[in-house]
Every structure is written in structure tokens, then in C-alpha cells.
Motif scaffolding. Structure first.
Motif, PDB file in Angstrom:
ATOM      1  N   ALA A  22       0.823  -1.210   0.000  1.00 45.14           N
ATOM      2  CA  ALA A  22       0.000   0.000   0.000  1.00 45.14           C
ATOM      3  C   ALA A  22       0.855   1.257   0.000  1.00 45.14           C
ATOM      4  O   ALA A  22       0.569   2.218  -0.723  1.00 45.14           O
ATOM      5  N   GLN A  23       1.923   1.255   0.794  1.00 42.08           N
ATOM      6  CA  GLN A  23       2.770   2.450   0.862  1.00 42.08           C
ATOM      7  C   GLN A  23       3.603   2.627  -0.416  1.00 42.08           C
ATOM      8  O   GLN A  23       3.886   3.751  -0.826  1.00 42.08           O
ATOM      9  N   LEU A  24       3.972   1.512  -1.049  1.00 37.72           N
ATOM     10  CA  LEU A  24       4.662   1.601  -2.339  1.00 37.72           C
ATOM     11  C   LEU A  24       3.753   2.209  -3.400  1.00 37.72           C
ATOM     12  O   LEU A  24       4.169   3.082  -4.177  1.00 37.72           O
ATOM     13  N   LEU A  25       2.494   1.764  -3.430  1.00 40.52           N
ATOM     14  CA  LEU A  25       1.555   2.274  -4.428  1.00 40.52           C
ATOM     15  C   LEU A  25       1.177   3.730  -4.154  1.00 40.52           C
ATOM     16  O   LEU A  25       0.870   4.486  -5.085  1.00 40.52           O
ATOM     17  N   ALA A  26       1.209   4.124  -2.885  1.00 46.02           N
ATOM     18  CA  ALA A  26       0.957   5.530  -2.554  1.00 46.02           C
ATOM     19  C   ALA A  26       2.069   6.411  -3.138  1.00 46.02           C
ATOM     20  O   ALA A  26       1.833   7.540  -3.566  1.00 46.02           O
ATOM     21  N   LEU A  27       3.279   5.863  -3.173  1.00 45.85           N
ATOM     22  CA  LEU A  27       4.420   6.590  -3.730  1.00 45.85           C
ATOM     23  C   LEU A  27       4.442   6.535  -5.249  1.00 45.85           C
ATOM     24  O   LEU A  27       4.621   7.553  -5.916  1.00 45.85           O
ATOM     25  N   ARG A  28       4.257   5.298  -5.782  1.00 48.34           N
ATOM     26  CA  ARG A  28       4.351   5.078  -7.224  1.00 48.34           C
ATOM     27  C   ARG A  28       3.217   4.144  -7.651  1.00 48.34           C
ATOM     28  O   ARG A  28       3.356   2.910  -7.625  1.00 48.34           O
ATOM     29  N   PRO A  29       2.064   4.695  -8.085  1.00 46.50           N
ATOM     30  CA  PRO A  29       0.930   3.849  -8.482  1.00 46.50           C
ATOM     31  C   PRO A  29       1.234   2.942  -9.672  1.00 46.50           C
ATOM     32  O   PRO A  29       0.502   1.983  -9.925  1.00 46.50           O
ATOM     33  N   ASP A  30       2.329   3.237 -10.390  1.00 47.33           N
ATOM     34  CA  ASP A  30       2.665   2.428 -11.572  1.00 47.33           C
ATOM     35  C   ASP A  30       3.318   1.095 -11.202  1.00 47.33           C
ATOM     36  O   ASP A  30       3.386   0.182 -12.025  1.00 47.33           O
ATOM     37  N   PHE A  31       3.810   0.974  -9.963  1.00 53.33           N
ATOM     38  CA  PHE A  31       4.487  -0.274  -9.580  1.00 53.33           C
ATOM     39  C   PHE A  31       3.555  -1.482  -9.734  1.00 53.33           C
ATOM     40  O   PHE A  31       2.366  -1.409  -9.434  1.00 53.33           O
ATOM     41  N   GLU A  32       4.126  -2.594 -10.188  1.00 54.44           N
ATOM     42  CA  GLU A  32       3.407  -3.881 -10.180  1.00 54.44           C
ATOM     43  C   GLU A  32       3.922  -4.662  -8.970  1.00 54.44           C
ATOM     44  O   GLU A  32       5.107  -5.000  -8.908  1.00 54.44           O
ATOM     45  N   ILE A  33       3.043  -4.936  -8.028  1.00 55.10           N
ATOM     46  CA  ILE A  33       3.458  -5.622  -6.800  1.00 55.10           C
ATOM     47  C   ILE A  33       3.258  -7.121  -6.958  1.00 55.10           C
ATOM     48  O   ILE A  33       2.157  -7.583  -7.274  1.00 55.10           O
ATOM     49  N   VAL A  34       4.329  -7.872  -6.753  1.00 56.64           N
ATOM     50  CA  VAL A  34       4.310  -9.330  -6.909  1.00 56.64           C
ATOM     51  C   VAL A  34       4.436  -9.967  -5.530  1.00 56.64           C
ATOM     52  O   VAL A  34       5.325  -9.608  -4.747  1.00 56.64           O
ATOM     53  N   ASP A  35       3.533 -10.915  -5.206  1.00 57.73           N
ATOM     54  CA  ASP A  35       3.592 -11.535  -3.877  1.00 57.73           C
ATOM     55  C   ASP A  35       4.861 -12.367  -3.733  1.00 57.73           C
ATOM     56  O   ASP A  35       5.251 -13.111  -4.641  1.00 57.73           O
ATOM     57  N   LEU A  36       5.500 -12.209  -2.587  1.00 59.47           N
ATOM     58  CA  LEU A  36       6.800 -12.845  -2.361  1.00 59.47           C
ATOM     59  C   LEU A  36       6.817 -13.449  -0.961  1.00 59.47           C
ATOM     60  O   LEU A  36       6.805 -12.730   0.033  1.00 59.47           O
ATOM     61  N   ARG A  37       6.830 -14.780  -0.884  1.00 55.09           N
ATOM     62  CA  ARG A  37       6.892 -15.458   0.406  1.00 55.09           C
ATOM     63  C   ARG A  37       8.217 -16.197   0.526  1.00 55.09           C
ATOM     64  O   ARG A  37       8.963 -16.350  -0.421  1.00 55.09           O
ATOM     65  N   GLY A  38       8.498 -16.685   1.738  1.00 60.63           N
ATOM     66  CA  GLY A  38       9.712 -17.467   1.962  1.00 60.63           C
ATOM     67  C   GLY A  38      10.697 -16.719   2.832  1.00 60.63           C
ATOM     68  O   GLY A  38      10.539 -15.532   3.122  1.00 60.63           O
ATOM     69  N   ASN A  39      11.740 -17.434   3.261  1.00 57.32           N
ATOM     70  CA  ASN A  39      12.751 -16.796   4.109  1.00 57.32           C
ATOM     71  C   ASN A  39      13.603 -15.837   3.274  1.00 57.32           C
ATOM     72  O   ASN A  39      13.452 -15.742   2.057  1.00 57.32           O
ATOM     73  N   LEU A  40      14.506 -15.137   3.941  1.00 57.85           N
ATOM     74  CA  LEU A  40      15.291 -14.103   3.259  1.00 57.85           C
ATOM     75  C   LEU A  40      16.088 -14.648   2.068  1.00 57.85           C
ATOM     76  O   LEU A  40      16.107 -14.052   0.993  1.00 57.85           O
ATOM     77  N   ASP A  41      16.726 -15.789   2.263  1.00 57.47           N
ATOM     78  CA  ASP A  41      17.521 -16.363   1.171  1.00 57.47           C
ATOM     79  C   ASP A  41      16.632 -16.670  -0.037  1.00 57.47           C
ATOM     80  O   ASP A  41      17.008 -16.416  -1.185  1.00 57.47           O
ATOM     81  N   THR A  42      15.449 -17.228   0.242  1.00 52.73           N
ATOM     82  CA  THR A  42      14.510 -17.553  -0.840  1.00 52.73           C
ATOM     83  C   THR A  42      14.084 -16.298  -1.582  1.00 52.73           C
ATOM     84  O   THR A  42      14.045 -16.256  -2.809  1.00 52.73           O
ATOM     85  N   ARG A  43      13.779 -15.238  -0.830  1.00 55.32           N
ATOM     86  CA  ARG A  43      13.319 -13.997  -1.459  1.00 55.32           C
ATOM     87  C   ARG A  43      14.434 -13.347  -2.285  1.00 55.32           C
ATOM     88  O   ARG A  43      14.188 -12.803  -3.361  1.00 55.32           O
ATOM     89  N   LEU A  44      15.649 -13.433  -1.782  1.00 53.11           N
ATOM     90  CA  LEU A  44      16.776 -12.865  -2.539  1.00 53.11           C
ATOM     91  C   LEU A  44      16.977 -13.617  -3.853  1.00 53.11           C
ATOM     92  O   LEU A  44      17.271 -13.012  -4.894  1.00 53.11           O
TER      93      LEU A  44
END
Length: 316
Positions: free
Chosen positions: A135-157
Motif C-alpha cells: 500500500a505504501q509503495l503504491l501511494a508513492l508510485r501507483p505504476d508499480f506492479e506488486i508481486v507476492d513474495l513469500r519465503g525466508n530471506l535467502d529464498t526472497r533474494l
């Protein structure tokens, strides 16, 4: 408990969780020479269910419940949590025995081309599992495409490259604790993104009646951290927020006052209610309650009702 028996410390099994737990044990050994500790890894429902967005899991305590059950059943003597994962309502049999000094609670951007949020290309793909961040990303830049990202830090990286993302948003504290700060493209200012309640802090949970463990932990408690997180948690409890709700908050203690700032956003970031409040440090919960009520009265209640209609609880 016999004096020579090791203290059993409950922890999730992720790299970050174990790093945090080992750090806590190391500090406790310095403060309590001769006391032995043993880690018991416990998997939580949040660890097991990784193919569903956090916002769809529903319920509370998805990263803490199993540890709390083990505590109550005396299978472990204390549990180390990230404070942001701890439900605002804790079992009457349990308490937070210590909150060590907080690490920077900011969110950070790790971008594929090492650029800031402002310099990311149009329609950039950003990975995050948090509705608050989205929500805060879209408030800054409505053009962003937000992709759901789960998992631990290594997985997300790893998914940053594997899923062809332009960037991911994670907590600064986690990167600090596991030594990954060299990958940070931007520490996001609070003006753009307020953190999750309790972010950057650890909460060490114990049985309320366990005097020995309470005494062992007492020297590790950081008063300013406890006061700040108490204000944030009181605000969240009043707003009845959890993983399903885009609420950000940050408190700090200055002199004898606690200063609290918070935000409530619609899921698309188009409407935000942001406010701040301060009061005596020894009345942190009251400061959180008062700010929450003011935000509810100023339109927050309507936003939260809309969001809850979109996210019915799917798990107990």
C-alpha cells in the motif's frame, strides 16, 4: 527445574530465526555465566504454508502459535520471536520476559540494478508479501506492479533474479542480523514507508510464573525498546490490525516522552491516514490507544472495514 539442566530455547528453523536465537543465547551466557542453553527448532504454520499470501492466511500468530503451545506445555523454557510476529493478545499464561535493544526498524529496497525506488523504471515489478509495504509503495508510485513474495530471506533474494523482479522490499534488521547489508540499494525513509509494529525488535516469551527464567532474562531487557514497542502494539490492538491490514507505525523515546507515528492505507495506496502523537514514556499504551482512536475517527475505521471485507479469515 534442576540448576544444572540446560534451558531449552524454542526457535523457528529459518536461517534468520536461528541467527537471532543464537545471538540471544550468546548475550544471555555473558549475563549468566555457567548457565547452559539448548535450541529446540519448531516449525510454525507460517513456515509450512508458503504458497499462500500472508494476507490470505487469516488468524493471528501464524509464526508464533506453535512456539507458544510448546511453552505452555513446558517443552521449552523460552521462545525467541521477531516482535512484529507476536499477536497483540498474548496468552494469560505467558509474558514477554525481555525485549533486547532494537535494531533499525526501517524497510529496505534491494533492486536488481542497485537503484532507489525513485529511479526504478516505470511499471517496475516489486516483490513483497506485506500489504503494508504494498500500500505504501503504491501511494508513492501507483505504476508499480506488486508481486507476492513469500519465503525466508535467502529464498526472497533468489527470487529477485529467478522471478525477473526489479526489486524486493525486506526489513533492514533481518539483513543486519545475517550480514547481508551489502545488497541494500536504499534504506527507505519513514516519510515513504513506516515499518510494521515491532519491526527490528525481538520479543523473548516465557511462562509468566517462571521466576528463574524471568530473572535470567531481566538484565537483557532494553527499557526504551519495550516502551516504544508497547506504544506501537497498543495502537495495533486498538485498530485490531494484523497481517491482513496495511498499518505502519514507529515509536521512539526522547527524554521522558514516547513519540509515535502511524499510517493506515487503502490497499491501492490511494487513501492514507497518517498521524502522530506523543506523551509520557510511562504511559506508552495510552499514547498508542489515543493515536489509534484519533485515526479511526478521522476515516481509518472506514478504510479498515473495507479491507476486512476483502480479506475474510481463512484459518483459525
Amino acid at each position: 527445574m534442576p540448576k544444572g539442566k540446560p534451558i531449552i530455547v524454542g526457535s523457528r528453523g529459518s536461517k534468520l530465526a536461528l541467527t537471532q536465537t543464537n545471538w540471544v543465547i550468546s548475550e544471555l551466557k555473558k549475563l549468566n555465566p555457567g548457565v547452559e542453553f539448548e535450541i529446540k527448532k519448531i516449525s510454525t504454520s507460517g513456515d509450512k504454508i508458503t504458497d499462500v499470501p500472508l494476507s490470505r492466511l487469516g488468524g493471528v500468530g501464524v509464526f508464533t502459535k506453535e512456539l507458544e503451545v510448546a511453552l505452555i506445555k513446558e517443552k521449552i523454557d523460552l521462545a525467541v520471536h521477531s516482535a512484529k510476529d507476536i499477536p497483540t493478545e498474548v496468552s494469560e499464561k505467558l509474558t514477554l520476559g525481555a525485549m533486547p535493544k532494537r535494531v533499525d526498524p526501517s524497510d529496505v529496497l534491494i533492486s536488481a540494478k542497485n537503484v532507489t525506488l525513485e529511479r526504478l523504471p516505470g511499471n517496475a515489478r516489486i516483490g513483497t508479501s506485506s500489504l503494508r509495504r504494498k500500500a505504501q509503495l503504491l501511494a508513492l508510485r501507483p505504476d508499480f506492479e506488486i508481486v507476492d513474495l513469500r519465503g525466508n530471506l535467502d529464498t526472497r533474494l533468489k527470487k529477485l533474479e529467478a522471478d525477473d523482479l526489479d526489486g524486493i522490499i525486506v526489513a533492514h534488521a533481518g539483513l543486519i542480523r545475517i550480514g547481508y547489508t551489502g545488497q541494500i540499494s536504499e534504506i527507505i525513509p519513514f516519510e515513504i514507508m513506516l515499518p510494521a509494529v515491532g519491526q527490528g525488535s525481538l520479543g523473548i516469551e516465557i511462562r509468566k510464573d517462571d521466576e528463574r527464567i524471568n530473572k535470567i532474562l531481566s538484565k537483557m531487557d532494553d527499557l526504551h525498546t519495550r516502551i516504544a514497542v508497547e506504544a506501537e502494539r497498543a495502537l495495533l490492538a486498538k485498530l485490531q490490525g494484523g497481517c491482513q491490514v496495511p498499518i505502519g507505525a514507529h515509536a521512539k523515546v526522547l527524554n521522558d516522552e514516547v513519540h509515535l507515528e502511524a499510517v493506515i492505507c487503502t490497499l491501492d495506496g490511494e487513501r492514507t491516514i497518517r498521524d502522530s502523537h506523543k506523551g509520557p514514556a510511562n504511559q506508552a499504551a495510552a499514547v498508542g490507544n489515543e493515536l489509534a482512536q484519533r485515526m479511526l475517527d478521522n476515516g481509518g475505521d472506514k478504510i479498515l472495514q473495507e479491507i476486512r471485507q476483502n480479506f475474510p479469515k481463512q484459518m483459525p
